[in-house]
Design an enzyme around this catalytic site. Structure first.
Site, PDB file in Angstrom:
ATOM      1  N   ASN A 124       0.724  -1.253  -0.218  1.00 11.46           N
ATOM      2  CA  ASN A 124       0.389  -0.034   0.067  1.00 11.46           C
ATOM      3  C   ASN A 124       0.393   1.465  -0.026  1.00 11.46           C
ATOM      4  OD1 ASN A 124      -2.838  -1.441   0.112  1.00 11.46           O
ATOM      5  ND2 ASN A 124      -2.062  -1.842   2.307  1.00 11.46           N
ATOM      6  N   CYS A 253      -3.518  -6.890   4.189  1.00 10.21           N
ATOM      7  CA  CYS A 253      -3.898  -8.058   5.336  1.00 10.21           C
ATOM      8  C   CYS A 253      -4.914  -7.516   5.544  1.00 10.21           C
ATOM      9  CB  CYS A 253      -2.483  -7.358   6.256  1.00 10.21           C
ATOM     10  SG  CYS A 253      -3.326  -5.813   6.893  1.00 10.21           S
TER      11      CYS A 253
END
Length: 476
Positions: A124, A253
């Site tokens: 990210n 995640c």
């Protein structure tokens, strides 16, 4: 005569020392900014990266550099997530008096921490520096971002854009500094020399943050487990599981790693997931997939955030057209059942259970292996089942009838704080359960004035209760 030292000759410790000095000098210049000045800064920082034309460029650049995820996912994060985060905090009071507790006669005053050392993951790298930076500046801090080497150019692009915006607002560019040539040594030095660490990344890096000697806000391992019970809207659940499992090719995640279906709706729900692009593997394909995803017990980074077609090709699986994620039937959990763990890929484990009680047991078993404290979810229209799962699981967040990956860090359809840093509490080895925001990046001074009426300790009978007193009197 003073001898000049080139950047190439600087040790990691000296290089980071110089960056921290610059960062600290910049932070001192905004330490007394008003709320209006702070909020103008963070508005400018987000606009610089999220405005039309620029967001598209960043999204494509991120995919090109990292070879992780996809354009649509990256664009959503840099364009929409950053705006949502700004909206979430822009009206918060972060300067001066935060709260006045009249009952206790206490006033809480916000103070900056100083230099925030932030770690940004390769999965990210587009929105994480922006979100961490505006949370830092909202608290009148400066920030230094240590990117993953795989995303160093993306990080530089984003930090440079924010620096230009900061200068345009009349503030020092060094409120935001990116480490242009990252290394493990430099990241470790940053964690030692900054005032507070905001760590998002792999488990080893978060552990290093906690071991640095600097106060740290870390996150635990993600391994979201999603339950679908017999009261759920199955069409809605199937679509939202698809969204969560395939968003940015499961770079998050928070992506659904295991889905637990109660017996009554198992066959029907599996059929609906298949209709949404899920491919249920057979025993032979499961074995191929396992040997592709893990090498010597470690996750194969070549499969992380990759399309299902690429993973199928690597595994030698003939994937039918239109299938975008893998469904792997599983029964066990733990190291001998690796599909029960985090996969960072468009692959999810599938479990069949008798009822909500067995679903809760299975969730706790799976997350005792990986992901305890992070998050789980449930698709249900039974408040009894929802609260039963929430009470019995060791988790910081339970997302109800929402796509997990798009929701637990905050979204427009819920009230969760917008962030990319999810505390997992003591279950995940963290000091907080929070969706970490600017409030975690400040110090607070409590001003205590005398109460108008001094408190009086009540009688023993009122304080302890007659039963307690009598019980211990008899015990002698």
């Amino acid at each position: 005569m003073t001898q000049l030292v080139s950047d190439e000759e600087l040790t990691p410790a000296l290089e980071i020392k110089a960056l921290v000095e610059r960062s600290r000098a910049a932070q001192a210049q905004i330490e007394n900014y008003t709320q209006e000045q702070v909020d103008a800064l963070i508005r400018a920082m987000v606009w610089a990266v999220a405005k039309p034309g620029v967001a598209e460029k960043i999204a494509q650049f991120t995919v090109d550099e990292t070879q992780l995820g996809n354009y649509d996912g990256k664009f959503l994060k840099i364009s929409r997530k950053t705006r949502a985060t700004l909206m979430d905090i822009i009206d918060d009071k972060s300067v001066g008096i935060l709260e006045e507790d009249k009952e206790r006669n206490i006033i809480k005053i916000a103070k900056p921490v100083g230099v925030i050392g932030a770690l940004a993951p390769s999965t990210n790298p587009e929105a994480t520096p922006v979100i961490k930076a505006i949370h830092a500046v909202k608290g009148r801090n400066s920030i230094i971002v240590a990117p993953h080497p795989r995303a160093k150019l993306t990080n530089k692009m984003i930090c440079d854009l924010m620096r230009e915006a900061i200068v345009a607002m009349g503030a020092p560019a060094d409120l935001v500094i990116g480490i242009d040539t990252p290394s493990l040594e430099k990241t470790n030095e940053l964690m030692k020399q900054c005032d507070r660490i905001l760590a998002t990344g792999g488990g080893a890096m978060v552990t290093a943050a906690y071991s640095s000697g600097t106060p740290a806000l870390g996150v635990g391992v993600g391994n979201a487990v999603i339950t679908v019970d017999e009261t759920a809207d199955l069409d809605d659940a199937a679509e939202k599981i698809r969204i969560s499992k395939t968003l940015d090719l499961a770079a998050s995640c928070s992506s659904d790693n295991s889905v637990v279906l109660v017996d009554k709706i198992y066959d029907q729900m599996v059929s609906k997931l298949e209709g949404k692009g899920g491919y249920v593997v057979n025993a032979a394909e499961k074995d191929k997939l396992q040997h592709t995803i893990w090498h010597d017990g470690h996750l194969n980074t070549a499969i992380v955030a990759q399309p299902a077609t690429k993973i199928a090709e690597m595994a030698g699986i003939d994937l039918p057209e239109g299938k975008t994620f893998f469904i792997v039937p599983e029964t066990g959990y733990g190291p001998d059942h690796p599909f029960s763990g985090e996969k960072l890929s468009v692959v999810m484990a599938l479990y069949r259970v008798k009822d909500i009680d067995e679903a809760i047991l299975k969730t706790n078993q799976i997350q005792s292996y990986q992901g305890q404290g992070h998050s789980c979810g449930i698709y249900s229209n039974s408040d009894e089942n929802i609260l039963k799962l929430a009470n019995a699981t060791k988790t910081s967040r339970v997302m109800v009838n929402q796509p997990q990956a798009a929701s637990n860090s905050g979204n427009l359809w819920n009230g969760m704080r917008q962030t990319f840093s999810l505390g997992c509490g003591s279950w995940g080895g963290n000091g907080t359960n929070n969706n970490i925001s600017w409030r975690d990046l400040i110090n607070e001074t409590w001003v205590s004035k005398p109460l108008a009426v001094t408190k009086v300790i009540p009688s023993d009978e009122d304080l302890f209760g007659k039963d307690i007193i009598e019980k211990f009197a008899k015990a002698g």
